[in-house]
Design an enzyme around this catalytic site. Structure first.
Site, PDB file in Angstrom:
ATOM      1  N   ASP A  36       0.989  -1.201  -0.070  1.00  0.00           N
ATOM      2  CA  ASP A  36       0.050  -0.067  -0.004  1.00  0.00           C
ATOM      3  C   ASP A  36       0.774   1.359   0.026  1.00  0.00           C
ATOM      4  O   ASP A  36       1.855   1.302   0.557  1.00  0.00           O
ATOM      5  CB  ASP A  36      -0.832   0.006   1.101  1.00  0.00           C
ATOM      6  N   GLY A  41      -5.473   4.916   2.199  1.00  0.00           N
ATOM      7  CA  GLY A  41      -5.409   3.970   3.392  1.00  0.00           C
ATOM      8  C   GLY A  41      -4.588   4.604   4.463  1.00  0.00           C
ATOM      9  O   GLY A  41      -3.716   5.482   4.262  1.00  0.00           O
ATOM     10  N   ASP A  61       4.228   1.729  -3.988  1.00  0.00           N
ATOM     11  CA  ASP A  61       3.292   2.364  -5.174  1.00  0.00           C
ATOM     12  C   ASP A  61       3.189   1.387  -5.923  1.00  0.00           C
ATOM     13  O   ASP A  61       4.001   0.996  -6.806  1.00  0.00           O
ATOM     14  CB  ASP A  61       3.455   3.614  -5.582  1.00  0.00           C
ATOM     15  N   LEU A  66       7.017  -4.625  -8.754  1.00  0.00           N
ATOM     16  CA  LEU A  66       7.527  -5.287  -7.592  1.00  0.00           C
ATOM     17  C   LEU A  66       7.917  -6.660  -7.910  1.00  0.00           C
ATOM     18  O   LEU A  66       7.371  -7.291  -8.645  1.00  0.00           O
ATOM     19  CB  LEU A  66       6.073  -5.112  -6.677  1.00  0.00           C
ATOM     20  N   TYR A 148     -11.911   7.295 -13.197  1.00  0.00           N
ATOM     21  CA  TYR A 148     -11.847   5.771 -12.506  1.00  0.00           C
ATOM     22  C   TYR A 148     -12.635   4.803 -13.301  1.00  0.00           C
ATOM     23  O   TYR A 148     -12.373   3.555 -13.307  1.00  0.00           O
ATOM     24  CB  TYR A 148     -12.785   6.185 -11.284  1.00  0.00           C
ATOM     25  N   LYS A 152     -10.885   1.358 -14.606  1.00  0.00           N
ATOM     26  CA  LYS A 152     -11.168  -0.011 -14.010  1.00  0.00           C
ATOM     27  C   LYS A 152     -11.666  -0.977 -15.277  1.00  0.00           C
ATOM     28  O   LYS A 152     -11.485  -2.213 -15.145  1.00  0.00           O
ATOM     29  CB  LYS A 152     -12.347   0.108 -13.071  1.00  0.00           C
ATOM     30  N   THR A 178     -19.652  -0.724  -0.601  1.00  0.00           N
ATOM     31  CA  THR A 178     -19.407  -1.381   0.536  1.00  0.00           C
ATOM     32  C   THR A 178     -19.034  -0.529   1.430  1.00  0.00           C
ATOM     33  O   THR A 178     -18.264   0.640   1.540  1.00  0.00           O
ATOM     34  CB  THR A 178     -18.025  -2.327   0.191  1.00  0.00           C
ATOM     35  N   ARG A 189     -18.285   9.788   0.897  1.00  0.00           N
ATOM     36  CA  ARG A 189     -19.530   8.611   0.427  1.00  0.00           C
ATOM     37  C   ARG A 189     -20.909   9.064   1.563  1.00  0.00           C
ATOM     38  O   ARG A 189     -20.718   9.640   2.338  1.00  0.00           O
ATOM     39  CB  ARG A 189     -19.150   7.360   0.552  1.00  0.00           C
TER      40      ARG A 189
HETATM   41  P1  NAD Z   1      -9.773   2.357  -0.004  1.00  0.00           P
HETATM   42  O1  NAD Z   1      -9.506   3.897  -0.490  1.00  0.00           O
HETATM   43  O2  NAD Z   1     -10.091   2.264   1.533  1.00  0.00           O
HETATM   44  O3  NAD Z   1      -8.518   1.355  -0.274  1.00  0.00           O
HETATM   45  C1  NAD Z   1      -7.629   1.345  -1.411  1.00  0.00           C
HETATM   46  C2  NAD Z   1      -6.449   1.363  -0.981  1.00  0.00           C
HETATM   47  O4  NAD Z   1      -5.607   1.443  -2.135  1.00  0.00           O
HETATM   48  C3  NAD Z   1      -6.002   2.614   0.140  1.00  0.00           C
HETATM   49  O5  NAD Z   1      -5.297   1.638   1.292  1.00  0.00           O
HETATM   50  C4  NAD Z   1      -4.753   3.176  -0.626  1.00  0.00           C
HETATM   51  O6  NAD Z   1      -3.848   3.769   0.254  1.00  0.00           O
HETATM   52  C5  NAD Z   1      -4.293   2.327  -1.622  1.00  0.00           C
HETATM   53  N1  NAD Z   1      -3.748   2.761  -2.844  1.00  0.00           N
HETATM   54  C6  NAD Z   1      -4.194   3.558  -3.624  1.00  0.00           C
HETATM   55  N2  NAD Z   1      -3.184   3.869  -4.665  1.00  0.00           N
HETATM   56  C7  NAD Z   1      -2.357   3.020  -4.611  1.00  0.00           C
HETATM   57  C8  NAD Z   1      -1.100   3.052  -5.324  1.00  0.00           C
HETATM   58  N3  NAD Z   1      -0.707   3.547  -6.402  1.00  0.00           N
HETATM   59  N4  NAD Z   1      -0.085   2.059  -4.836  1.00  0.00           N
HETATM   60  C9  NAD Z   1      -0.590   1.093  -3.555  1.00  0.00           C
HETATM   61  N5  NAD Z   1      -1.565   1.612  -3.115  1.00  0.00           N
HETATM   62  C10 NAD Z   1      -2.664   2.277  -3.357  1.00  0.00           C
HETATM   63  O7  NAD Z   1     -11.061   1.837  -0.775  1.00  0.00           O
HETATM   64  P2  NAD Z   1     -11.852   0.457  -0.764  1.00  0.00           P
HETATM   65  O8  NAD Z   1     -13.149   0.830  -0.656  1.00  0.00           O
HETATM   66  O9  NAD Z   1     -11.102  -0.432   0.497  1.00  0.00           O
HETATM   67  O10 NAD Z   1     -11.471  -0.169  -2.145  1.00  0.00           O
HETATM   68  C11 NAD Z   1     -10.805  -1.296  -2.488  1.00  0.00           C
HETATM   69  C12 NAD Z   1     -10.960  -1.414  -3.880  1.00  0.00           C
HETATM   70  O11 NAD Z   1     -12.354  -1.958  -3.999  1.00  0.00           O
HETATM   71  C13 NAD Z   1     -10.614  -0.594  -4.837  1.00  0.00           C
HETATM   72  O12 NAD Z   1     -10.087  -0.971  -5.977  1.00  0.00           O
HETATM   73  C14 NAD Z   1     -11.951  -0.150  -5.313  1.00  0.00           C
HETATM   74  O13 NAD Z   1     -12.057   0.555  -6.663  1.00  0.00           O
HETATM   75  C15 NAD Z   1     -12.906  -1.287  -5.012  1.00  0.00           C
HETATM   76  N6  NAD Z   1     -14.112  -0.808  -4.843  1.00  0.00           N
HETATM   77  C16 NAD Z   1     -14.744  -0.581  -3.737  1.00  0.00           C
HETATM   78  C17 NAD Z   1     -16.121  -0.102  -3.448  1.00  0.00           C
HETATM   79  C18 NAD Z   1     -16.591   0.572  -1.999  1.00  0.00           C
HETATM   80  O14 NAD Z   1     -17.566   0.709  -2.245  1.00  0.00           O
HETATM   81  N7  NAD Z   1     -15.856   0.370  -1.139  1.00  0.00           N
HETATM   82  C19 NAD Z   1     -16.976  -0.115  -4.594  1.00  0.00           C
HETATM   83  C20 NAD Z   1     -16.565  -0.753  -5.758  1.00  0.00           C
HETATM   84  C21 NAD Z   1     -15.213  -1.012  -5.975  1.00  0.00           C
END
Ligand code: NAD
Length: 315
Positions: A36, A41, A61, A66, A148, A152, A178, A189
Site C-alpha cells: 500500500d 489508506g 506504490d 514489484l 476511475y 477499471k 461497500t 460517501r
Molecule cells: P480504500 O481507498 O479504502 O482502499 C484503497 C487502498 O489502495 C488504500 O489503502 C490506498 O492507500 C491504496 N492505494 C491507492 N493508490 C495506490 C497505489 N498507487 N499503490 C498502492 N496502494 C494504493 O478503498 P476501498 O473501498 O477499500 O476499495 C478497495 C478496492 O475496491 C478498490 O479497487 C475499489 O475500486 C474497489 N471498490 C470499492 C467499492 C466500495 O464501495 N468500497 C466499490 C467498488 C469497488
C-alpha cells in the site's frame, strides 16, 4: 521457499476492504503481505495485525514494478471514492492501469493466481436495472468520473488479455458499494458523510429529493465473497457481481442513521448534481449459483458497527 501456508499479497491492504481482507486471510492461516502507498489508506487500519508474525506491511506504490513471491494476489489498490479520484484523476488512472499491469506481470512471473477488484462503475450510467454481468455498460470516456470508470474497465481488459495470452489463473469481481468500520471519514460517501455530519450536530444534506436508491454491502460480507471468488474453480474467471440487493432510498438511509444515532438533526435538500444516478443495484444470481454467496449482515447491524467505529475517532 515457504511451507504449506499460502502466501497472499493484497494490494490496497491498508484500505477499507483490504485491511478486513488481510485479517480474514490471516485468520484462515495464510501468510499475508499488504502492499500500500497509504494514498487513502492508513497503517492505523492494520493495528490489529501489525504484530502478527505472519503479516508484513510493504510501503509501495503499485505503479512501480514489484518482485515478491506469492501464491495469490488480490489487486485492490486504487482510490475508490469520487472525492479522491476527482482530486487526483491522473494518479487514479495510473494506479488502476499501470498497477494492474505491474501486478499481472508479477503474477505471471511467480505463477500466482490473480484477483482483480473491479467495480459496479464499469456499468456507468446504466440503462439496465438491476445490472447483470453481461450488461456492457454506458460510460462516457470524457465524464470526470471516467478517470476511475474507464481505468477499471481497462484493468478488466488487461486481466482478460493476460489470461488469454499467458494462460494465467485470474478472477474478476465487480464490487458494489461497500461500507463498514475503517471507512475514510473524509471520503465523501453517503454513509460516512451522514454519520460524521450527525456527530458534528450538522444537518444531513441530500441531493435531489432523496428518492435515488442504492445498495450497501457490509465489508465482512464483501470480503467473504472475494475469498469465495479466489478459491472458486479455475474455469470460473468472472466477472461476477458482489453486492447486496437490498435497495433503499438515500432519504431512508439518512433517517435510519439519525434513528440509530438517536439524533434529531435535520435533513436538508439541495439540487441534484449533473452525474446523478437514480438507481444502482446488482444482479447477484451468478454469485449465488457459482459461489453459494449472498450477504448476511443486515443494514441495521452493519450501520451500528460503523457508527461505533466513527464514534471512536476524533471527529
Ligand atoms: P480504500 O481507498 O479504502 O482502499 C484503497 C487502498 O489502495 C488504500 O489503502 C490506498 O492507500 C491504496 N492505494 C491507492 N493508490 C495506490 C497505489 N498507487 N499503490 C498502492 N496502494 C494504493 O478503498 P476501498 O473501498 O477499500 O476499495 C478497495 C478496492 O475496491 C478498490 O479497487 C475499489 O475500486 C474497489 N471498490 C470499492 C467499492 C466500495 O464501495 N468500497 C466499490 C467498488 C469497488
Amino acid at each position: 521457499m515457504h511451507g504449506l501456508k499460502k502466501r497472499v499479497l493484497v494490494t490496497g491492504g491498508a484500505g477499507l476492504i483490504g485491511s478486513h481482507l488481510c485479517e480474514r486471510l490471516l485468520g484462515d492461516g495464510n501468510e499475508v503481505i499488504s502492499v500500500d502507498s497509504y494514498f487513502t489508506g492508513t497503517r492505523r487500519n492494520l493495528t490489529n495485525i501489525l504484530d502478527d508474525t505472519c503479516f508484513e506491511a510493504l510501503h509501495h506504490d503499485v505503479t512501480v514494478p514489484l518482485q515478491v513471491e506469492s501464491d495469490e494476489i488480490y489487486n485492490l489498490a486504487c482510490p475508490a471514492s469520487p472525492i479522491h479520484y476527482n482530486l487526483h484523476p491522473v494518479q487514479t488512472t495510473r494506479t488502476s492501469v499501470l498497477g494492474a499491469i505491474n501486478m499481472l506481470d508479477l503474477a505471471q512471473r511467480t505463477g500466482a493466481k490473480f484477483f482483480q477488484a473491479s467495480t459496479s462503475e464499469v456499468y456507468g450510467d446504466s440503462e439496465v436495472h438491476p445490472q447483470p454481468e453481461d450488461y456492457h455498460g454506458h460510460v462516457n470516456p470524457l465524464d470526470p468520473r471516467s478517470c476511475y470508470d474507464e481505468a477499471k474497465r481497462c484493468a478488466e481488459t488487461l486481466v482478460n488479455s493476460y489470461r488469454r495470452q499467458f494462460d494465467m489463473k485470474v478472477k474478476i469481481a465487480r464490487i458494489f458499494i461497500t461500507y463498514g468500520p475503517r471507512m475514510h471519514p473524509g471520503d465523501g460517501r453517503v454513509i460516512s458523510n451522514f454519520i460524521t455530519a450527525t456527530m458534528r450536530g450538522e444537518p444531513i444534506t441530500l441531493f435531489g429529493d432523496g428518492s435515488q436508491t442504492r445498495t450497501f454491502c457490509y465489508v465482512d460480507d464483501m470480503v467473504d465473497g472475494m475469498v469465495r471468488v479466489m478459491i472458486s474453480p479455475d474455469d470460473f474467471t468472472g466477472p461476477v457481481n458482489l453486492g447486496t440487493t437490498h435497495e433503499i432510498t438515500i432519504r431512508e438511509l439518512a433517517e435510519e442513521i439519525l434513528r440509530l444515532m438517536g439524533s434529531k438533526n435535520k435533513i436538508e435538500f439541495r439540487p441534484s448534481p449533473p452525474d446523478y444516478r437514480p438507481r444502482r443495484c446488482p444482479d447477484i444470481t451468478l454469485a449465488r449459483e457459482k459461489l453459494g454467496w449472498e450477504p448476511r449482515v443486515s443494514l441495521e447491524d452493519g450501520l451500528k458497527e460503523t457508527i461505533a467505529y466513527f464514534r471512536g475517532l476524533d471527529i
